[in-house]
Write an enzyme that holds these catalytic residues in place. Structure first.
Site, PDB file in Angstrom:
ATOM      1  CE1 TYR A 279      -3.404   2.857   0.455  1.00 27.58           C
ATOM      2  CE2 TYR A 279      -2.140   3.380   2.423  1.00 27.58           C
ATOM      3  CZ  TYR A 279      -3.107   3.715   1.496  1.00 27.58           C
ATOM      4  OH  TYR A 279      -3.758   4.927   1.600  1.00 27.58           O
TER       5      TYR A 279
ATOM      6  CE  LYS B  32      -2.646   6.933  -1.677  1.00 26.26           C
ATOM      7  NZ  LYS B  32      -3.878   7.196  -2.464  1.00 26.26           N
TER       8      LYS B  32
END
Ligand code: NAD
Ligand SMILES: C[C@@H](CO)CCC[C@@H](C)[C@H]1CC[C@H]2[C@@H]3[C@H](O)C=C4C[C@@H](O)CC[C@]4(C)[C@H]3CC[C@]12C
Length: 342
Positions: A132, A136
């Protein structure tokens, strides 16, 4: 927030994989609201939705730190999806792009080093391994690098990225999970993280408000704001993750037991590792994705708070909701969850 706060708004297009019935309520005012069911990983769908838009706020993303989705899917949605949004702007001539990044682009890093009330210029070793934050960070980089690219018609694209800390407020799924867990444990939650570990939090209404301000100001302050990053903050108090949650769960009848963690850290780490093993073993049969895993433990256990005024200096941001209002609104929402659970 756009409908309430942006007088210049003529049309609002909402592009999402899942369109909820709540969207219907937005369609009753004077502004045209168009809901488009689509997938950011599909370039043609994104381009069709973006065509003719003045500003794009790209907030769609796959938020998963619990191992529910594969790293490939997280990458596809968060990175390729962002690439598609940028290309759609370039191809269709949209000049202003606001990206919802995350504090996780900076940290906490894998070494668990504290980031104590830092700002956008505070040096910090941003090293990620989890899919994750990796996704990002890559997506944010793409957005910032796209600043200045020529869009259809020859004018430059102006981009910027907002990095919210941990968002709370109405609709916060993890808060709901903690609340139900507390109810199951007879109205108690057990302290697992030292109260001294500060975790940055920001109210969802202020996150939305900051996006609206950026979308509004990006055109007039392109030279200043283009290619910039801003932490997304407000006046929510600095507290540990658990103590902060108790600001809402306490008034709803839950109690946090212990002034110090009830289990030693090594045992929590062992349980977190056991959860990873169980997740892997059970995968062929069911999806086991508990809140506790080595990554979430490290996040909750590492101080990461921001203290900055860059957004105020660059585009006049002041939180729209005070801490008291944010707290009251969140408590009301948890109480409504309680009502619906009975
Ligand atoms: N929740 C937090 O604490 C937090 C903190 C910092 C940044 N963020 C970022 O804010 C954004 C929103 O996060 P959230 O917590 O509201 O998550 P969320 O899951 O509530 O919202 C994400 C939205 O993206 C949509 N979406 C997912 N995959 C899609 C796809 N393939 N195509 C189109 N739409 C898709 C979902 O349907 C959902 O409506 C994300 O980009 C996230 O990385 C969240
Ligand atoms: C060890 C448990 C004892 O009670 C507590 C576990 C808490 C974790 C589930 C959460 C602690 C920190 C959270 C994350 C943080 O607020 C910031 C985030 C950035 C954002 O981009 C997505 C959400 C999140 C990763 C958020 C997720 C939940 C925590 C790991």
């Amino acid at each position: 927030m756009l409908l309430q706060q942006e007088p210049q708004l003529r049309e609002l297009r909402i592009f999402d994989l899942h369109l909820g019935p709540w969207l219907e309520e937005l369609k009753t005012g004077p502004v045209q609201v168009t809901a488009i069911q689509g997938d950011v990983t599909q370039a043609h769908e994104v381009a069709a939705a973006v065509a003719g838009a003045h500003v794009v706020i790209h907030t769609a993303g796959l938020v998963d730190v619990f191992g529910k989705t594969s790293p490939e899917t997280i990458h596809e949605v968060n990175v390729q999806g962002t690439r598609n949004v940028i290309e759609a702007c370039v191809q269709t001539g949209t000049r202003f792009l606001v990206y919802t990044s995350s504090m996780e682009v900076v940290g906490p890093n894998i070494k668990g080093q504290p980031f104590y009330r830092g700002n956008e210029n505070t040096p910090y070793e941003a090293v990620h391994r989890h899919p994750y934050p990796c996704s990002k960070a890559l997506a944010e980089q793409l957005v910032l690098e796209a600043n200045g690219r020529k869009v259809l018609g020859g004018l430059p694209l102006v981009t910027c990225a907002l990095r919210p800390t941990g968002i709370y407020g109405e609709g916060h799924q993890i808060m709901r999970d903690f609340y139900h867990q507390g109810l199951r444990l007879g109205g108690r939650l057990f302290r697992a993280i030292p109260a001294s570990v500060e975790h940055g939090r920001v109210y969802v209404g202020n996150v939305a408000w900051m996006h609206v301000l950026v979308a509004r100001e990006l055109e007039h302050r392109a030279a200043l704001m283009g290619g910039q990053v801003y932490f997304c903050y407000d006046n929510s108090p600095y507290k540990s993750y658990e103590d902060f949650n108790m600001e809402f769960l306490g008034p709803c009848g839950l109690r946090l037991v212990g002034t110090r963690p009830l289990l030693p850290y090594w045992l929590l780490l062992f349980l977190a590792a056991l959860n990873v093993l169980l997740q892997w073993l059970l995968r062929p049969l069911l999806l086991y994705a508990p809140l506790l895993n080595p990554y979430t433990l490290a996040m909750a256990n590492t101080t990461f708070t921001v203290s900055t005024d860059k957004a105020r200096r660059h585009f006049g941001y002041e939180p729209l909701f005070s801490w008291e209002e944010s707290r009251t609104r969140t408590i009301r929402w948890v109480q409504a969850v309680e009502g619906s659970a009975q």
